[in-house]
Every structure is written in structure tokens, then in C-alpha cells.
Design a protein around this motif. Structure first.
Motif, PDB file in Angstrom:
ATOM      1  N   CYS A 199      -1.769   2.122   1.445  1.00  0.00           N
ATOM      2  CA  CYS A 199      -0.388   1.620   1.446  1.00  0.00           C
ATOM      3  C   CYS A 199      -0.072   0.909   0.132  1.00  0.00           C
ATOM      4  O   CYS A 199       1.006   1.089  -0.451  1.00  0.00           O
ATOM      5  N   ALA A 200      -1.015   0.096  -0.326  1.00  0.00           N
ATOM      6  CA  ALA A 200      -0.812  -0.626  -1.583  1.00  0.00           C
ATOM      7  C   ALA A 200      -0.612   0.347  -2.741  1.00  0.00           C
ATOM      8  O   ALA A 200       0.219   0.114  -3.628  1.00  0.00           O
ATOM      9  N   ARG A 201      -1.337   1.446  -2.715  1.00  0.00           N
ATOM     10  CA  ARG A 201      -1.197   2.457  -3.769  1.00  0.00           C
ATOM     11  C   ARG A 201       0.169   3.135  -3.702  1.00  0.00           C
ATOM     12  O   ARG A 201       0.841   3.297  -4.727  1.00  0.00           O
ATOM     13  N   VAL A 202       0.591   3.518  -2.500  1.00  0.00           N
ATOM     14  CA  VAL A 202       1.871   4.226  -2.357  1.00  0.00           C
ATOM     15  C   VAL A 202       3.044   3.313  -2.695  1.00  0.00           C
ATOM     16  O   VAL A 202       4.022   3.741  -3.310  1.00  0.00           O
ATOM     17  N   LEU A 203       2.953   2.040  -2.324  1.00  0.00           N
ATOM     18  CA  LEU A 203       4.062   1.109  -2.547  1.00  0.00           C
ATOM     19  C   LEU A 203       3.981   0.385  -3.880  1.00  0.00           C
ATOM     20  O   LEU A 203       4.847  -0.445  -4.187  1.00  0.00           O
ATOM     21  N   ALA A 204       2.993   0.689  -4.712  1.00  0.00           N
ATOM     22  CA  ALA A 204       2.750  -0.075  -5.932  1.00  0.00           C
ATOM     23  C   ALA A 204       3.971  -0.127  -6.849  1.00  0.00           C
ATOM     24  O   ALA A 204       4.361  -1.193  -7.339  1.00  0.00           O
ATOM     25  N   ARG A 205       4.608   1.012  -7.088  1.00  0.00           N
ATOM     26  CA  ARG A 205       5.764   1.037  -7.993  1.00  0.00           C
ATOM     27  C   ARG A 205       6.917   0.231  -7.416  1.00  0.00           C
ATOM     28  O   ARG A 205       7.579  -0.546  -8.124  1.00  0.00           O
ATOM     29  N   TYR A 206       7.164   0.405  -6.144  1.00  0.00           N
ATOM     30  CA  TYR A 206       8.256  -0.304  -5.473  1.00  0.00           C
ATOM     31  C   TYR A 206       8.039  -1.812  -5.534  1.00  0.00           C
ATOM     32  O   TYR A 206       8.959  -2.577  -5.857  1.00  0.00           O
ATOM     33  N   LEU A 207       6.824  -2.242  -5.245  1.00  0.00           N
ATOM     34  CA  LEU A 207       6.543  -3.671  -5.250  1.00  0.00           C
ATOM     35  C   LEU A 207       6.566  -4.248  -6.663  1.00  0.00           C
ATOM     36  O   LEU A 207       6.966  -5.399  -6.868  1.00  0.00           O
ATOM     37  N   LYS A 208       6.167  -3.451  -7.644  1.00  0.00           N
ATOM     38  CA  LYS A 208       6.215  -3.921  -9.037  1.00  0.00           C
ATOM     39  C   LYS A 208       7.650  -4.117  -9.496  1.00  0.00           C
ATOM     40  O   LYS A 208       7.967  -5.102 -10.189  1.00  0.00           O
ATOM     41  N   ILE A 209       8.527  -3.203  -9.134  1.00  0.00           N
ATOM     42  CA  ILE A 209       9.940  -3.314  -9.511  1.00  0.00           C
ATOM     43  C   ILE A 209      10.557  -4.575  -8.915  1.00  0.00           C
ATOM     44  O   ILE A 209      11.416  -5.215  -9.519  1.00  0.00           O
ATOM     45  N   HIS A 210      10.090  -4.943  -7.729  1.00  0.00           N
ATOM     46  CA  HIS A 210      10.627  -6.123  -7.054  1.00  0.00           C
ATOM     47  C   HIS A 210       9.633  -7.284  -7.139  1.00  0.00           C
ATOM     48  O   HIS A 210       9.476  -8.050  -6.171  1.00  0.00           O
ATOM     49  N   ALA A 211       9.018  -7.429  -8.280  1.00  0.00           N
ATOM     50  CA  ALA A 211       7.972  -8.438  -8.465  1.00  0.00           C
ATOM     51  C   ALA A 211       8.464  -9.846  -8.175  1.00  0.00           C
ATOM     52  O   ALA A 211       7.709 -10.686  -7.676  1.00  0.00           O
ATOM     53  N   ALA A 212       9.736 -10.133  -8.488  1.00  0.00           N
ATOM     54  CA  ALA A 212      10.262 -11.473  -8.251  1.00  0.00           C
ATOM     55  C   ALA A 212      10.217 -11.826  -6.766  1.00  0.00           C
ATOM     56  O   ALA A 212       9.938 -12.974  -6.387  1.00  0.00           O
ATOM     57  N   ASP A 213      10.494 -10.838  -5.920  1.00  0.00           N
ATOM     58  CA  ASP A 213      10.431 -11.069  -4.483  1.00  0.00           C
ATOM     59  C   ASP A 213       8.989 -11.111  -3.984  1.00  0.00           C
ATOM     60  O   ASP A 213       8.650 -11.881  -3.085  1.00  0.00           O
ATOM     61  N   ILE A 214       8.161 -10.277  -4.576  1.00  0.00           N
ATOM     62  CA  ILE A 214       6.802 -10.120  -4.069  1.00  0.00           C
ATOM     63  C   ILE A 214       5.986 -11.399  -4.238  1.00  0.00           C
ATOM     64  O   ILE A 214       5.017 -11.636  -3.531  1.00  0.00           O
ATOM     65  N   SER A 215       6.410 -12.246  -5.148  1.00  0.00           N
ATOM     66  CA  SER A 215       5.687 -13.499  -5.361  1.00  0.00           C
ATOM     67  C   SER A 215       5.938 -14.498  -4.229  1.00  0.00           C
ATOM     68  O   SER A 215       5.260 -15.529  -4.146  1.00  0.00           O
ATOM     69  N   GLN A 216       6.911 -14.210  -3.374  1.00  0.00           N
ATOM     70  CA  GLN A 216       7.236 -15.078  -2.255  1.00  0.00           C
ATOM     71  C   GLN A 216       6.919 -14.324  -0.959  1.00  0.00           C
ATOM     72  O   GLN A 216       7.433 -13.232  -0.743  1.00  0.00           O
ATOM     73  N   ILE A 217       6.121 -14.899  -0.111  1.00  0.00           N
ATOM     74  CA  ILE A 217       5.577 -14.189   1.038  1.00  0.00           C
ATOM     75  C   ILE A 217       6.659 -13.634   1.957  1.00  0.00           C
ATOM     76  O   ILE A 217       6.572 -12.489   2.420  1.00  0.00           O
ATOM     77  N   GLU A 218       7.718 -14.418   2.227  1.00  0.00           N
ATOM     78  CA  GLU A 218       8.744 -13.943   3.152  1.00  0.00           C
ATOM     79  C   GLU A 218       9.527 -12.779   2.561  1.00  0.00           C
ATOM     80  O   GLU A 218       9.855 -11.816   3.262  1.00  0.00           O
ATOM     81  N   GLN A 219       9.834 -12.864   1.265  1.00  0.00           N
ATOM     82  CA  GLN A 219      10.553 -11.764   0.613  1.00  0.00           C
ATOM     83  C   GLN A 219       9.649 -10.531   0.479  1.00  0.00           C
ATOM     84  O   GLN A 219      10.120  -9.394   0.598  1.00  0.00           O
ATOM     85  N   ARG A 220       8.361 -10.750   0.246  1.00  0.00           N
ATOM     86  CA  ARG A 220       7.428  -9.626   0.177  1.00  0.00           C
ATOM     87  C   ARG A 220       7.407  -8.870   1.509  1.00  0.00           C
ATOM     88  O   ARG A 220       7.450  -7.637   1.540  1.00  0.00           O
ATOM     89  N   ARG A 221       7.345  -9.628   2.582  1.00  0.00           N
ATOM     90  CA  ARG A 221       7.356  -8.994   3.899  1.00  0.00           C
ATOM     91  C   ARG A 221       8.645  -8.204   4.122  1.00  0.00           C
ATOM     92  O   ARG A 221       8.622  -7.096   4.660  1.00  0.00           O
TER      93      ARG A 221
ATOM     94  N   GLY B 246       7.040  12.465  -1.654  1.00  0.00           N
ATOM     95  CA  GLY B 246       7.452  12.216  -3.030  1.00  0.00           C
ATOM     96  C   GLY B 246       8.143  10.865  -3.085  1.00  0.00           C
ATOM     97  O   GLY B 246       8.725  10.415  -2.093  1.00  0.00           O
ATOM     98  N   LEU B 247       8.076  10.200  -4.216  1.00  0.00           N
ATOM     99  CA  LEU B 247       8.692   8.888  -4.368  1.00  0.00           C
ATOM    100  C   LEU B 247       9.869   8.961  -5.322  1.00  0.00           C
ATOM    101  O   LEU B 247       9.832   9.669  -6.333  1.00  0.00           O
ATOM    102  N   GLN B 248      10.919   8.212  -5.007  1.00  0.00           N
ATOM    103  CA  GLN B 248      12.054   8.109  -5.898  1.00  0.00           C
ATOM    104  C   GLN B 248      11.672   7.251  -7.108  1.00  0.00           C
ATOM    105  O   GLN B 248      10.632   6.605  -7.141  1.00  0.00           O
ATOM    106  N   GLN B 249      12.555   7.217  -8.085  1.00  0.00           N
ATOM    107  CA  GLN B 249      12.268   6.473  -9.314  1.00  0.00           C
ATOM    108  C   GLN B 249      11.992   5.005  -9.030  1.00  0.00           C
ATOM    109  O   GLN B 249      11.166   4.369  -9.693  1.00  0.00           O
ATOM    110  N   GLN B 250      12.687   4.455  -8.015  1.00  0.00           N
ATOM    111  CA  GLN B 250      12.494   3.046  -7.684  1.00  0.00           C
ATOM    112  C   GLN B 250      11.317   2.813  -6.745  1.00  0.00           C
ATOM    113  O   GLN B 250      11.091   1.693  -6.290  1.00  0.00           O
ATOM    114  N   GLY B 251      10.584   3.891  -6.442  1.00  0.00           N
ATOM    115  CA  GLY B 251       9.415   3.759  -5.587  1.00  0.00           C
ATOM    116  C   GLY B 251       9.696   3.894  -4.108  1.00  0.00           C
ATOM    117  O   GLY B 251       8.767   3.793  -3.292  1.00  0.00           O
TER     118      GLY B 251
END
Length: 251
Positions: free
Chosen positions: A43-65, A104-109
Motif C-alpha cells: 500500500c505504501a508503494r502504491v500510494l507513495a506519489r499521492y502521499l508525497k504530493i500531499h506531504a503537508a497533510d501527511i505530516s499530521q496524523i489526522e490529515q494523513r488518515r 494505473g495511477l493518475q498524475q496526482q497518484g
């Protein structure tokens, strides 16, 4: 055979079903096996691009969820309604095991096109076993995927089951537009337990504001956390809205 079946939807009220799931051919590139979604590291591999694009949210546990929940909604929306519609309207089971599917993944992951390997299987409904057609979907696909996404987001899997169930519910509604027999689909969402006696995690994902009124608005039983994302409006079926409505009514 399966391509012919799917192509037949183009001339009906649900033409989008024809292209929602496509056959994996040698020409298809840049896809990932859906089997990756059955464990946390995958899952971490598949969502890596998406989570990187939203790095500001991912640093906060509730927004990451909330972000991971939103990704799952895209995934389930791309897969489950079409699968349910084909199953109920034609009694054909499209490939649904994770090892038969590719994404397949979209550009935004976000999840994009889904592809399948193998062929559809005919299914004979059994009035005594209305949930039988969903066993592979539940046990081999949804259960491991929901558990893996839950592990990735450090949450219980209920939120992901809820996201999946809402999309199945919509698929059942759409199948009804084709005059399909939706008995099995409705049985799935109204059964408190599965055939093996375990609790049904897909049970009634939506609840009516006024149960005695069949036209009453429906609200999700399980919040998807979308309201925590600044770039998304609160969904109209958010259970928090129902809580607020009842609070105002009671005051």
C-alpha cells in the motif's frame, strides 16, 4: 466473451461501465498489481506519489488518515460499482481477486484505469444463499485491502469497509436502472452476519434521516474523514451533518 459483454453496456443507460474495467494486454504499460494493496508495505508503494504530493497533510496524523481514506474512495469507486452492476445484471463474475487486477495511477497518484486478467465466470443465483456471489470479493479482495489500508493509516479497518460499502450501494442502485434483480445485492448490505457467522462489515453503510420516510435523505454510518481536508468540501451524506441536524431539532 467478456469484452463483448462489457461492450454491450455502451448502448444502454450506463455506457461508462463498458470501459471501467479493461482487459490487460501486452500494450498496457505503467500499471501496478493490485495484489500490492493486500499488505501494508505494498500500500505504501502504491500510494507513495499521492502521499508525497500531499506531504503537508501527511505530516499530521489526522490529515494523513483522511488522505488515505480519500484515496480508497477513488479506488473503490473505480472498481466496485461496475463489478456489482455486471454481476447483478448478467450473473457474470468479473475477475476480482487482487492477483487478477492491475491499476494505473493518475498524475496526482490517485487511482486510474483498472485492468483484469482472466475471464468472467457465470454465476447461478441461489435464493437460499444470496451472499454466495460475494464471497471472493469480500474474503480475497476487500478484507485484505481494508486491513492493509488500515495498517498504513493506523486506524481500524471499519472506515475502509464503509467506503467500499457505499460504492457497492451505488452500484446496486445503478443496476436497478437496468431492471436487474438486485435481491442479492440488497441482501449483502442488509445482512448483519456473513455466511460463516462473522459480523458483516458491509452492513447498512447508509442510514435514513427519517427511517419511516422512504424518500428521506441518506447519511453515511461511518465518517470518511473528508471534512478534515481543506481542499475538499464536506460531503452531503456526512454523518456529522446528521448529528448537527438532530442537535438543532432537539434544541
Amino acid at each position: 466473451m467478456m469484452q463483448t459483454l462489457l461492450a454491450g453496456f455502451r448502448d444502454g443507460p450506463l455506457p461508462w461501465v463498458a470501459d471501467q474495467l479493461q482487459l490487460l494486454t501486452p500494450e498496457v504499460r505503467d500499471v501496478l498489481p493490485v495484489s500490492l494493496l493486500t499488505h501494508e508495505a505494498g500500500c505504501a508503494r502504491v500510494l507513495a506519489r499521492y502521499l508525497k504530493i500531499h506531504a503537508a497533510d501527511i505530516s499530521q496524523i489526522e490529515q494523513r488518515r483522511a488522505r488515505i481514506s480519500m484515496w480508497s474512495q477513488w479506488y473503490f469507486a473505480n472498481l466496485l460499482p461496475a463489478w456489482m452492476i455486471v454481476s447483478l445484471s448478467h450473473n457474470w463474475q468479473l475477475p476480482i481477486r487482487p492477483d487478477q487486477l492491475f491499476i494505473g495511477l493518475q498524475q496526482q497518484g490517485l487511482p486510474g484505469q483498472l485492468y483484469f486478467q482472466g475471464d468472467a465466470q457465470t454465476f447461478t443465483p441461489d435464493v437460499d444463499l444470496p451472499l454466495a456471489r460475494f464471497t471472493t470479493l469480500i474474503e480475497q479482495h476487500l478484507r485484505p485491502v481494508c486491513q492493509a489500508l488500515a495498517a498504513l493509516s493506523a486506524m481500524k479497518p471499519g472506515i475502509y469497509w464503509g467506503n467500499a460499502a457505499v460504492r457497492l450501494h451505488w452500484g446496486i442502485e445503478q443496476a436497478a436502472l437496468l431492471k436487474a434483480d438486485t435481491t442479492d445485492g440488497l441482501a449483502l448490505l442488509n445482512a448483519r452476519t456473513l455466511p460463516d457467522g462473522a459480523t458483516n462489515p458491509l452492513f447498512q453503510p447508509l442510514r435514513s434521516e427519517h427511517p419511516d420516510n422512504p424518500d428521506s435523505a441518506l447519511f453515511r454510518r461511518q465518517c470518511c474523514l473528508r471534512y478534515r481536508l481543506a481542499d475538499h468540501a464536506m460531503c452531503s451524506s456526512c454523518p456529522l451533518l446528521l448529528v448537527e441536524k438532530r442537535r438543532r431539532r432537539d434544541n
